[in-house]
Design an enzyme around this catalytic site. Structure first.
Site, mmCIF file in Angstrom:
data_model
loop_
_atom_site.group_PDB
_atom_site.id
_atom_site.type_symbol
_atom_site.label_atom_id
_atom_site.label_comp_id
_atom_site.label_asym_id
_atom_site.label_seq_id
_atom_site.Cartn_x
_atom_site.Cartn_y
_atom_site.Cartn_z
ATOM 1 N N TYR A 162 0.838 -1.217 0.000
ATOM 2 C CA TYR A 162 0.000 0.000 0.000
ATOM 3 C C TYR A 162 0.865 1.256 0.000
ATOM 4 C CZ TYR A 162 -3.877 3.046 1.537
ATOM 5 O OH TYR A 162 -4.829 4.028 1.642
ATOM 6 N N LYS A 219 0.873 4.048 -2.925
ATOM 7 C CA LYS A 219 0.483 5.425 -2.649
ATOM 8 C C LYS A 219 1.623 6.402 -2.916
ATOM 9 C CE LYS A 219 -3.821 4.956 -1.529
ATOM 10 N NZ LYS A 219 -4.849 5.368 -2.509
#
Length: 253
Positions: free
Chosen positions: A154, A158
């Site tokens: 993640y 991001k």
């Protein structure tokens, strides 16, 4: 204030949470809104809310990591709502785990939705923005882009969204298209509630622990993000591009 020209926005991952709040807000701003999520039926409640409030909205079911599905979805938006001039890349999934326990499938799932999805959706709509000489691409990053234990996939995705955004700003600026990213901190959504459940603590306890670390002494709400999206999607934000706005209740590095 309504736009003198009714803009059309596409919001991905808009069936719930941050995406739903953004869809409602952009509709209230006078935009036609395509509420896009994996399953069209899941979008209907938000669409009905927008229509009941006097807005225009369309439910679109599409897997943002599927090139053909994205192409079909955008074509539907153009036909039924109009050419999109605002895109909010919000669709996301989490598959948290420490690196030594993370599977290739968990890595790929997160990368495919966040990064491949942002790429496919932006590529599909950018020509419509260029044709109009006006566009706004707003992508959701996260404070996790700065690193977060148990979120190698993640965090990397991001952080990638931020590099993607800055490159879009360089490539599309001369066509009247801006690109910015919003990096939320802890926001109260179904996703964060599910994280608490996986951790074996109550959502209230998680919020209490998080709040103790936030300078403004509260957790974030989806509307906190929707307000910022509304501004970045507005006529008045035309000289802001390639930026990452951290919305986390306090400073981040």
């Amino acid at each position: 204030m309504s736009n003198p020209i009714q803009r059309v926005a596409v919001v991905t991952g808009a069936a719930r949470g941050i995406g739903a709040a953004v869809a409602r807000r952009l509709a209230a701003d006078g935009m036609g809104v395509a509420v896009l999520d994996l399953h069209e039926a899941a979008c209907q409640t938000i669409v009905e809310e927008i229509v009941a409030a006097g807005g225009r909205a369309l439910a679109v079911g599409a897997d943002v990591s599927d090139e053909a599905a994205v192409t079909r979805g955008v074509e539907r938006v153009v036909t039924e709502l109009g050419a999109p001039s605002v895109l909010v890349n919000n669709a996301g999934v989490i598959r948290d785990n420490l690196l030594f326990k993370m599977t290739v499938e968990d890595w790929d799932a997160v990368m495919n939705v966040h990064l491949r999805g942002a790429f496919l959706c932006t590529r599909a709509v950018q020509r419509h923005m260029i044709d109009q000489g006006w566009g706004r691409v707003i992508s959701l990053s996260s404070t996790s882009a700065l690193g977060n234990r148990g979120q190698a996939n993640y965090a990397a995705a991001k952080a990638g969204v931020q590099g993607f955004t800055k490159t879009l700003a360089l490539e599309l600026g001369k066509f009247g298209v801006t690109a910015n990213a919003i990096a939320p901190g802890f926001i109260e959504t179904e996703m964060t509630a599910e994280t608490a459940e996986r951790m074996g603590i109550s959502f209230e306890k998680m919020k209490e622990l998080v709040t103790a670390q936030i300078p403004v002494a509260r957790t974030g709400k989806p509307d906190d993000i929707a307000h910022a999206v509304s501004f970045l999607a507005s006529e008045g934000a035309g000289f802001i591009s390639g930026q990452v706005l951290y919305i986390a209740g306090g400073p981040r590095n």
